[in-house]
Motif scaffolding. Structure first.
Motif, PDB file in Angstrom:
ATOM      1  N   ARG A 273     -34.109   8.955 -13.919  1.00 20.53           N
ATOM      2  CA  ARG A 273     -34.606  10.298 -13.576  1.00 20.53           C
ATOM      3  C   ARG A 273     -34.768  10.484 -12.074  1.00 20.53           C
ATOM      4  NH1 ARG A 273     -39.938  11.593 -16.124  1.00 20.53           N
ATOM      5  NH2 ARG A 273     -40.325   9.339 -16.169  1.00 20.53           N
ATOM      6  N   TRP A 274     -34.899   9.384 -11.330  1.00 18.21           N
ATOM      7  CA  TRP A 274     -35.075   9.456  -9.879  1.00 18.21           C
ATOM      8  C   TRP A 274     -33.691   9.571  -9.229  1.00 18.21           C
ATOM      9  CZ3 TRP A 274     -37.588   4.933  -6.654  1.00 18.21           C
ATOM     10  CH2 TRP A 274     -37.647   5.311  -5.305  1.00 18.21           C
ATOM     11  N   THR A 275     -33.372  10.751  -8.735  1.00 14.56           N
ATOM     12  CA  THR A 275     -32.045  10.986  -8.152  1.00 14.56           C
ATOM     13  C   THR A 275     -32.073  11.191  -6.646  1.00 14.56           C
ATOM     14  OG1 THR A 275     -32.131  13.401  -8.421  1.00 14.56           O
ATOM     15  CG2 THR A 275     -31.310  12.109 -10.289  1.00 14.56           C
ATOM     16  N   HIS A 276     -33.200  11.667  -6.092  1.00 11.73           N
ATOM     17  CA  HIS A 276     -33.277  11.976  -4.663  1.00 11.73           C
ATOM     18  C   HIS A 276     -34.657  11.598  -4.118  1.00 11.73           C
ATOM     19  CE1 HIS A 276     -29.824  14.431  -5.831  1.00 11.73           C
ATOM     20  NE2 HIS A 276     -29.514  14.514  -4.547  1.00 11.73           N
ATOM     21  N   SER A 277     -34.683  11.330  -2.813  1.00 14.74           N
ATOM     22  CA  SER A 277     -35.935  11.046  -2.122  1.00 14.74           C
ATOM     23  C   SER A 277     -35.953  11.782  -0.794  1.00 14.74           C
ATOM     24  CB  SER A 277     -36.091   9.548  -1.829  1.00 14.74           C
ATOM     25  OG  SER A 277     -35.770   8.756  -2.938  1.00 14.74           O
ATOM     26  N   ALA A 278     -37.169  12.151  -0.369  1.00 14.15           N
ATOM     27  CA  ALA A 278     -37.384  12.679   0.976  1.00 14.15           C
ATOM     28  C   ALA A 278     -38.576  11.944   1.566  1.00 14.15           C
ATOM     29  CB  ALA A 278     -37.641  14.178   0.945  1.00 14.15           C
ATOM     30  N   ALA A 279     -38.409  11.401   2.763  1.00 10.72           N
ATOM     31  CA  ALA A 279     -39.500  10.704   3.444  1.00 10.72           C
ATOM     32  C   ALA A 279     -39.744  11.356   4.793  1.00 10.72           C
ATOM     33  CB  ALA A 279     -39.169   9.232   3.631  1.00 10.72           C
ATOM     34  N   ILE A 280     -40.981  11.337   5.241  1.00  8.23           N
ATOM     35  CA  ILE A 280     -41.313  11.988   6.505  1.00  8.23           C
ATOM     36  C   ILE A 280     -40.781  11.211   7.696  1.00  8.23           C
ATOM     37  CG2 ILE A 280     -43.279  13.265   5.621  1.00  8.23           C
ATOM     38  CD1 ILE A 280     -43.904  10.173   7.755  1.00  8.23           C
ATOM     39  N   ASN A 281     -40.322   9.992   7.475  1.00  4.19           N
ATOM     40  CA  ASN A 281     -39.747   9.175   8.532  1.00  4.19           C
ATOM     41  C   ASN A 281     -38.683   8.277   7.929  1.00  4.19           C
ATOM     42  OD1 ASN A 281     -39.458   6.903  10.526  1.00  4.19           O
ATOM     43  ND2 ASN A 281     -40.991   8.119  11.610  1.00  4.19           N
ATOM     44  N   ASP A 282     -37.586   8.102   8.668  1.00  6.21           N
ATOM     45  CA  ASP A 282     -36.472   7.292   8.174  1.00  6.21           C
ATOM     46  C   ASP A 282     -36.845   5.839   7.924  1.00  6.21           C
ATOM     47  OD1 ASP A 282     -34.130   9.208   8.447  1.00  6.21           O
ATOM     48  OD2 ASP A 282     -34.872   9.264  10.494  1.00  6.21           O
ATOM     49  N   LEU A 283     -37.836   5.337   8.638  1.00  7.36           N
ATOM     50  CA  LEU A 283     -38.122   3.902   8.552  1.00  7.36           C
ATOM     51  C   LEU A 283     -38.469   3.441   7.141  1.00  7.36           C
ATOM     52  CD1 LEU A 283     -41.450   3.305   8.312  1.00  7.36           C
ATOM     53  CD2 LEU A 283     -41.382   4.054  10.682  1.00  7.36           C
ATOM     54  N   TYR A 284     -38.972   4.359   6.310  1.00  6.64           N
ATOM     55  CA  TYR A 284     -39.291   3.973   4.931  1.00  6.64           C
ATOM     56  C   TYR A 284     -38.060   3.459   4.188  1.00  6.64           C
ATOM     57  CZ  TYR A 284     -43.833   6.286   5.443  1.00  6.64           C
ATOM     58  OH  TYR A 284     -45.097   6.655   5.844  1.00  6.64           O
ATOM     59  N   PHE A 285     -36.890   4.016   4.497  1.00  5.33           N
ATOM     60  CA  PHE A 285     -35.694   3.615   3.764  1.00  5.33           C
ATOM     61  C   PHE A 285     -35.183   2.253   4.224  1.00  5.33           C
ATOM     62  CE2 PHE A 285     -35.466   8.381   3.415  1.00  5.33           C
ATOM     63  CZ  PHE A 285     -35.959   8.395   2.130  1.00  5.33           C
ATOM     64  N   ALA A 286     -35.488   1.867   5.455  1.00  2.00           N
ATOM     65  CA  ALA A 286     -35.188   0.503   5.881  1.00  2.00           C
ATOM     66  C   ALA A 286     -36.006  -0.482   5.060  1.00  2.00           C
ATOM     67  CB  ALA A 286     -35.488   0.339   7.365  1.00  2.00           C
ATOM     68  N   ASP A 287     -37.272  -0.156   4.849  1.00  2.00           N
ATOM     69  CA  ASP A 287     -38.143  -1.037   4.068  1.00  2.00           C
ATOM     70  C   ASP A 287     -37.852  -0.965   2.572  1.00  2.00           C
ATOM     71  OD1 ASP A 287     -39.558  -1.868   6.368  1.00  2.00           O
ATOM     72  OD2 ASP A 287     -40.764  -0.036   6.317  1.00  2.00           O
ATOM     73  N   ALA A 288     -37.301   0.170   2.130  1.00  2.55           N
ATOM     74  CA  ALA A 288     -37.002   0.345   0.710  1.00  2.55           C
ATOM     75  C   ALA A 288     -35.714  -0.346   0.290  1.00  2.55           C
ATOM     76  CB  ALA A 288     -36.908   1.832   0.376  1.00  2.55           C
ATOM     77  N   ALA A 289     -34.799  -0.549   1.234  1.00  2.00           N
ATOM     78  CA  ALA A 289     -33.460  -1.052   0.898  1.00  2.00           C
ATOM     79  C   ALA A 289     -33.482  -2.343   0.079  1.00  2.00           C
ATOM     80  CB  ALA A 289     -32.641  -1.239   2.177  1.00  2.00           C
ATOM     81  N   PRO A 290     -34.300  -3.347   0.424  1.00  2.00           N
ATOM     82  CA  PRO A 290     -34.295  -4.573  -0.389  1.00  2.00           C
ATOM     83  C   PRO A 290     -34.675  -4.328  -1.844  1.00  2.00           C
ATOM     84  CG  PRO A 290     -35.337  -4.986   1.730  1.00  2.00           C
ATOM     85  CD  PRO A 290     -35.153  -3.504   1.628  1.00  2.00           C
ATOM     86  N   ALA A 291     -35.622  -3.414  -2.067  1.00  2.00           N
ATOM     87  CA  ALA A 291     -36.037  -3.128  -3.449  1.00  2.00           C
ATOM     88  C   ALA A 291     -34.933  -2.413  -4.213  1.00  2.00           C
ATOM     89  CB  ALA A 291     -37.311  -2.276  -3.443  1.00  2.00           C
ATOM     90  N   PHE A 292     -34.266  -1.470  -3.563  1.00  2.00           N
ATOM     91  CA  PHE A 292     -33.131  -0.803  -4.210  1.00  2.00           C
ATOM     92  C   PHE A 292     -32.036  -1.817  -4.538  1.00  2.00           C
ATOM     93  CE2 PHE A 292     -34.466   3.261  -1.912  1.00  2.00           C
ATOM     94  CZ  PHE A 292     -34.864   3.896  -3.072  1.00  2.00           C
ATOM     95  N   ARG A 293     -31.782  -2.689  -3.578  1.00  2.00           N
ATOM     96  CA  ARG A 293     -30.706  -3.688  -3.755  1.00  2.00           C
ATOM     97  C   ARG A 293     -31.056  -4.643  -4.898  1.00  2.00           C
ATOM     98  NH1 ARG A 293     -30.703  -5.059   1.140  1.00  2.00           N
ATOM     99  NH2 ARG A 293     -29.148  -3.549   1.839  1.00  2.00           N
ATOM    100  N   ALA A 294     -32.306  -5.080  -4.937  1.00  2.00           N
ATOM    101  CA  ALA A 294     -32.728  -6.013  -5.983  1.00  2.00           C
ATOM    102  C   ALA A 294     -32.632  -5.387  -7.368  1.00  2.00           C
ATOM    103  CB  ALA A 294     -34.161  -6.475  -5.716  1.00  2.00           C
ATOM    104  N   ALA A 295     -32.790  -4.055  -7.429  1.00  2.00           N
ATOM    105  CA  ALA A 295     -32.708  -3.347  -8.709  1.00  2.00           C
ATOM    106  C   ALA A 295     -31.270  -3.010  -9.088  1.00  2.00           C
ATOM    107  CB  ALA A 295     -33.539  -2.069  -8.652  1.00  2.00           C
ATOM    108  N   GLY A 296     -30.316  -3.393  -8.247  1.00  2.00           N
ATOM    109  CA  GLY A 296     -28.915  -3.138  -8.543  1.00  2.00           C
ATOM    110  C   GLY A 296     -28.453  -1.725  -8.229  1.00  2.00           C
ATOM    111  N   LYS A 297     -29.227  -0.999  -7.439  1.00  2.00           N
ATOM    112  CA  LYS A 297     -28.835   0.359  -7.070  1.00  2.00           C
ATOM    113  C   LYS A 297     -27.745   0.319  -6.004  1.00  2.00           C
ATOM    114  CE  LYS A 297     -31.660   2.677  -9.699  1.00  2.00           C
ATOM    115  NZ  LYS A 297     -31.169   3.604 -10.751  1.00  2.00           N
TER     116      LYS A 297
END
Length: 392
Positions: A273-297
């Motif tokens: 159900r989670w298709t899009h994200s908006a963050a107030i700063n780009d840096l969150y996605f640098a920190d999020a990348a390992p979790a996305f990768r670990a989940a096979g996204k």
């Protein structure tokens, strides 16, 4: 520049009509699911929009914001350079790429105009920021930059600076650009938060064809950031087919520790159900990348992630390489550093603030041309001319 799938314009035969109806029904049931991914990591969605009118407005706004051939629309006149000034840039935290990028822009412009710059890092904590502001006021510089934090959190130091006649200029310090009376700032340099928020939400609406499940990430401790995320939420609500799944408060100084855990939890909770994200700063996605990768996204999405600021080099790199970020609404950080120096020069000359506000821009892999920052043309030459400085 976003390419959405379009139905064949030809007339369906009777034999194909039933098939077409089944495809349309399946598309409606699919809701937020993407059809495929293009070279620009766009979601190709067929079938009717989840909000036709809002979707049309979003598409038009996004098309305009993605343009890169924007002529300089800032000031072309003002006072010549006042020599020999020293300014202090007080940073909320230099780990915030936007704060650091604006600081570097100030340094670059100061080198041209012939001023000295000192940067004091507040470290992202209330005590650290207050100590940094106290040090800045004690140094008695010609001017102080409030770099990315709420001046009300350092009200005593701001009052001391005001009493000493030291002009204060904010970068993302208050929610609106321009001069501020309470707190007293000569001006605040930023894009308009409502414009940044609106275009971030409209990109999601346009990109998803009005069918999205969205997570918003903010830092509620920063007034500017909190305003931005609330406005994103408000704009997303104009599209009935867009659902807000979660509104996550992660303070920027804690982002590296908390973001991976939060992302993993959200992925487990919302899954497809989670298709899009908006963050107030780009840096969150640098920190999020390992979790996305670990989940096979896949790095190219979904989720398709847009940063509503600040457009630092690492964000551009993620976008260009399609690694867990599809777009950003970048601040023209170097330009804003030059603007800060120009605004101080106006203050030192007894002139009012310029009133300039940079227009919003959207960067994707399709229009970045491999760049690692949003650096519009024309401002360097314009400011050099204003300051009476020739040469390179």
């Amino acid at each position: 520049m976003h390419r959405n799938g379009k139905a064949d314009a030809g007339v369906l035969t009777t034999r194909h009509a039933a098939t077409a109806l089944l495809v349309a029904a399946a598309t409606l049931l699919a809701g937020c699911e993407r059809g495929s991914t293009s070279d620009t990591a766009d979601a190709i969605t067929t079938g009717p929009s989840g909000c036709p009118e809002a979707h049309a407005r979003a598409q038009a706004a996004v098309k305009q914001a993605e343009k890169t051939d924007i002529p300089w629309d800032g000031p072309t006149s003002g006072p010549t350079a006042v020599p020999g000034k020293t300014i202090v840039y007080v940073a909320q935290t230099m780990t915030n790429p936007g704060v650091a990028g604006a600081a570097q822009g100030v340094r670059n412009a100061a080198a041209v105009i012939g001023w000295n710059v000192r940067v004091i890092d507040g470290g992202g904590t209330p005590a650290g920021i207050q100590a940094a502001m106290s040090e800045a006021v004690t140094l008695k510089p010609a001017g102080i930059v409030i770099g990315g934090f709420d001046p009300n959190s350092t009200s005593q130091q701001v009052s001391r600076a005001n009493a000493a006649g030291i002009p204060l200029i904010g970068w993302h310090a208050v929610a609106t650009p321009g001069p501020s009376k309470k707190p007293r700032l000569f001006t605040n340099v930023t894009t308009r938060v409502d414009d940044v928020s609106a275009i971030s939400a409209r990109w999601i609406i346009a990109h998803s064809n009005g069918h999205a499940g969205v997570v918003i990430i903010t830092d509620a401790s920063i007034l500017f950031a909190r305003s931005k995320s609330e406005l994103i939420k408000k704009e997303l609500a104009t599209c009935a087919g867009v659902k807000l799944l979660a509104y996550e408060n992660i303070p920027i100084p804690d982002a590296s520790n908390r973001t991976p855990r939060q992302i993993s939890s959200l992925l487990s909770r919302f899954q497809g159900r989670w298709t899009h994200s908006a963050a107030i700063n780009d840096l969150y996605f640098a920190d999020a990348a390992p979790a996305f990768r670990a989940a096979g996204k896949p790095g190219s999405g979904p989720p398709f992630n847009i940063g509503a600021g600040d457009g630092d080099p690492s964000a551009f790199q993620r976008i260009n390489s399609k690694q867990y970020q599809a777009a950003t609404v970048p601040e023209p950080l170097n330009l804003q550093g030059w603007q800060i120096v120009d605004e101080f020069n106006r203050a030192f000359s007894g002139r009012p603030a310029s009133g300039y506000v940079a227009p919003v821009h959207i960067t994707t892999a399709a229009n970045s041309h491999g760049a690692t920052s949003w650096d519009p043309s024309g401002y360097r030459a314009a400011y050099r001319k204003i300051w009476g400085i020739v040469g390179h």
